[in-house]
Design a protein around this motif. Structure first.
Motif, PDB file in Angstrom:
ATOM      1  N   ASP A   1     -15.508  34.785   0.065  1.00  0.00           N
ATOM      2  CA  ASP A   1     -17.403  33.919   0.648  1.00  0.00           C
ATOM      3  C   ASP A   1     -17.098  32.485   0.119  1.00  0.00           C
ATOM      4  N   PHE A   2     -16.965  32.099  -0.940  1.00  0.00           N
ATOM      5  CA  PHE A   2     -16.860  30.324  -1.737  1.00  0.00           C
ATOM      6  C   PHE A   2     -16.147  29.553  -0.684  1.00  0.00           C
ATOM      7  N   LEU A   3     -15.009  30.368  -1.171  1.00  0.00           N
ATOM      8  CA  LEU A   3     -14.007  29.742  -0.022  1.00  0.00           C
ATOM      9  C   LEU A   3     -14.356  29.515   1.287  1.00  0.00           C
ATOM     10  N   ALA A   4     -14.468  30.282   1.876  1.00  0.00           N
ATOM     11  CA  ALA A   4     -14.728  30.568   3.550  1.00  0.00           C
ATOM     12  C   ALA A   4     -16.650  28.848   3.721  1.00  0.00           C
ATOM     13  N   VAL A   5     -17.229  29.338   2.920  1.00  0.00           N
ATOM     14  CA  VAL A   5     -18.536  28.636   3.464  1.00  0.00           C
ATOM     15  C   VAL A   5     -17.255  26.588   2.798  1.00  0.00           C
ATOM     16  N   SER A   6     -16.908  26.889   1.462  1.00  0.00           N
ATOM     17  CA  SER A   6     -15.889  25.549   0.793  1.00  0.00           C
ATOM     18  C   SER A   6     -15.398  24.566   2.464  1.00  0.00           C
ATOM     19  N   ARG A   7     -13.914  25.533   2.960  1.00  0.00           N
ATOM     20  CA  ARG A   7     -12.944  25.432   4.028  1.00  0.00           C
ATOM     21  C   ARG A   7     -13.960  24.901   5.301  1.00  0.00           C
ATOM     22  N   GLN A   8     -15.143  25.664   5.460  1.00  0.00           N
ATOM     23  CA  GLN A   8     -15.766  25.478   7.456  1.00  0.00           C
ATOM     24  C   GLN A   8     -17.057  25.320   7.580  1.00  0.00           C
ATOM     25  N   GLY A   9     -17.609  25.215   5.941  1.00  0.00           N
ATOM     26  CA  GLY A   9     -19.157  24.531   6.298  1.00  0.00           C
ATOM     27  C   GLY A   9     -19.413  23.496   6.103  1.00  0.00           C
ATOM     28  N   HIS A  10     -20.615  22.998   6.083  1.00  0.00           N
ATOM     29  CA  HIS A  10     -21.325  21.336   6.534  1.00  0.00           C
ATOM     30  C   HIS A  10     -21.475  21.246   5.013  1.00  0.00           C
ATOM     31  N   LYS A  11     -21.170  19.727   4.687  1.00  0.00           N
ATOM     32  CA  LYS A  11     -21.278  19.528   3.262  1.00  0.00           C
ATOM     33  C   LYS A  11     -22.458  18.697   3.131  1.00  0.00           C
TER      34      LYS A  11
ATOM     35  N   LEU B   1     -23.063  23.446   0.685  1.00  0.00           N
ATOM     36  CA  LEU B   1     -22.053  23.528   1.650  1.00  0.00           C
ATOM     37  C   LEU B   1     -22.826  24.500   2.311  1.00  0.00           C
ATOM     38  N   LEU B   2     -23.168  24.325   4.041  1.00  0.00           N
ATOM     39  CA  LEU B   2     -23.842  25.475   4.999  1.00  0.00           C
ATOM     40  C   LEU B   2     -22.872  26.080   5.618  1.00  0.00           C
ATOM     41  N   LEU B   3     -22.842  27.129   6.146  1.00  0.00           N
ATOM     42  CA  LEU B   3     -21.404  27.959   6.474  1.00  0.00           C
ATOM     43  C   LEU B   3     -22.332  28.973   7.848  1.00  0.00           C
ATOM     44  N   PRO B   4     -22.904  28.465   8.918  1.00  0.00           N
ATOM     45  CA  PRO B   4     -23.608  29.276   9.648  1.00  0.00           C
ATOM     46  C   PRO B   4     -23.152  31.082   9.852  1.00  0.00           C
ATOM     47  N   SER B   5     -24.250  31.896   9.578  1.00  0.00           N
ATOM     48  CA  SER B   5     -23.744  32.994   9.568  1.00  0.00           C
ATOM     49  C   SER B   5     -24.421  33.603  11.077  1.00  0.00           C
ATOM     50  N   GLY B   6     -23.625  35.069  11.390  1.00  0.00           N
ATOM     51  CA  GLY B   6     -23.925  35.681  12.489  1.00  0.00           C
ATOM     52  C   GLY B   6     -25.424  36.537  12.016  1.00  0.00           C
ATOM     53  N   SER B   7     -25.108  37.052  10.967  1.00  0.00           N
ATOM     54  CA  SER B   7     -26.036  38.052  10.057  1.00  0.00           C
ATOM     55  C   SER B   7     -27.228  37.441  10.331  1.00  0.00           C
ATOM     56  N   THR B   8     -28.182  38.504  10.013  1.00  0.00           N
ATOM     57  CA  THR B   8     -29.795  38.064   9.374  1.00  0.00           C
ATOM     58  C   THR B   8     -30.065  37.637   8.584  1.00  0.00           C
ATOM     59  N   VAL B   9     -28.685  37.979   7.115  1.00  0.00           N
ATOM     60  CA  VAL B   9     -29.623  37.461   6.216  1.00  0.00           C
ATOM     61  C   VAL B   9     -28.861  36.297   5.392  1.00  0.00           C
TER      62      VAL B   9
ATOM     63  N   TYR C   1     -24.481  29.983   2.058  1.00  0.00           N
ATOM     64  CA  TYR C   1     -25.134  27.922   1.105  1.00  0.00           C
ATOM     65  C   TYR C   1     -24.151  29.011  -0.126  1.00  0.00           C
ATOM     66  N   SER C   2     -23.581  27.822  -0.140  1.00  0.00           N
ATOM     67  CA  SER C   2     -23.333  27.292  -2.127  1.00  0.00           C
ATOM     68  C   SER C   2     -23.781  25.929  -2.839  1.00  0.00           C
ATOM     69  N   ILE C   3     -23.792  26.047  -3.295  1.00  0.00           N
ATOM     70  CA  ILE C   3     -24.788  25.282  -4.029  1.00  0.00           C
ATOM     71  C   ILE C   3     -24.664  24.706  -5.753  1.00  0.00           C
ATOM     72  N   ILE C   4     -24.130  23.868  -5.471  1.00  0.00           N
ATOM     73  CA  ILE C   4     -23.120  22.939  -6.356  1.00  0.00           C
ATOM     74  C   ILE C   4     -23.783  21.533  -7.356  1.00  0.00           C
ATOM     75  N   ALA C   5     -23.664  22.379  -8.900  1.00  0.00           N
ATOM     76  CA  ALA C   5     -24.183  21.226  -9.576  1.00  0.00           C
ATOM     77  C   ALA C   5     -22.772  19.985  -9.307  1.00  0.00           C
ATOM     78  N   LYS C   6     -23.424  18.857  -9.456  1.00  0.00           N
ATOM     79  CA  LYS C   6     -23.537  17.662 -10.502  1.00  0.00           C
ATOM     80  C   LYS C   6     -23.526  17.395 -11.084  1.00  0.00           C
ATOM     81  N   ARG C   7     -22.752  16.157 -12.060  1.00  0.00           N
ATOM     82  CA  ARG C   7     -23.083  15.550 -13.129  1.00  0.00           C
ATOM     83  C   ARG C   7     -24.782  14.926 -12.852  1.00  0.00           C
ATOM     84  N   GLY C   8     -25.243  15.366 -14.211  1.00  0.00           N
ATOM     85  CA  GLY C   8     -26.764  15.413 -14.204  1.00  0.00           C
ATOM     86  C   GLY C   8     -27.491  16.080 -13.908  1.00  0.00           C
ATOM     87  N   ALA C   9     -27.143  16.707 -13.740  1.00  0.00           N
ATOM     88  CA  ALA C   9     -28.111  17.893 -13.011  1.00  0.00           C
ATOM     89  C   ALA C   9     -28.236  18.505 -14.266  1.00  0.00           C
TER      90      ALA C   9
END
Length: 114
Positions: free
Chosen positions: A15-25, A34-42, A82-90
């Motif tokens: 799931d994380f890899l799909a969002v990473s490959r196909q999602g908007h950054k 990283l955001l990947l629109p899904s067809g589900s309601t969740v 959504y995959s939310i990735i913390a950067k240095r400084g967070a």
């Protein structure tokens, strides 16, 4: 219900890899979203903090803050993965800092996705 049930979490590596490959950054100062629109309601959210951010205590604190942000601001998240990735400084952020960093980026992503 205000919480973070298992149905609203990204839990599996594929799931994380799909969002990473196909999602908007989207970038903020302290996070990558990283955001990947899904067809589900969740809406599903996954949070990542690598060792570059800090030790285990620091990484877990950042993830707790982002989870609390999600619980309090569910209206900013639409049906997507959504995959939310913390950067240095967070690691220096408190809850208010997380809010100030993520809200503008999520509003911008809502405008582009609707």
């Amino acid at each position: 219900m205000i919480g973070f049930p298992k149905t609203e979490r990204l839990r599996k590596r594929p799931d994380f890899l799909a969002v990473s490959r196909q999602g908007h950054k989207y970038h903020s100062v302290h996070f990558i979203i990283l955001l990947l629109p899904s067809g589900s309601t969740v809406t599903r959210v996954g949070i990542t903090a690598s060792r570059k951010v800090g030790n285990a205590v620091v990484r877990n604190r950042i993830k707790r803050l982002v989870r609390e942000f999600y619980r309090q601001h569910k209206e900013l998240f639409h049906q997507a993965d959504y995959s939310i990735i913390a950067k240095r400084g967070a690691e220096r952020l408190d809850y208010q800092g997380v809010c100030q960093d993520l809200i503008p980026v999520l509003r911008r992503s809502l405008g582009k996705q609707c």
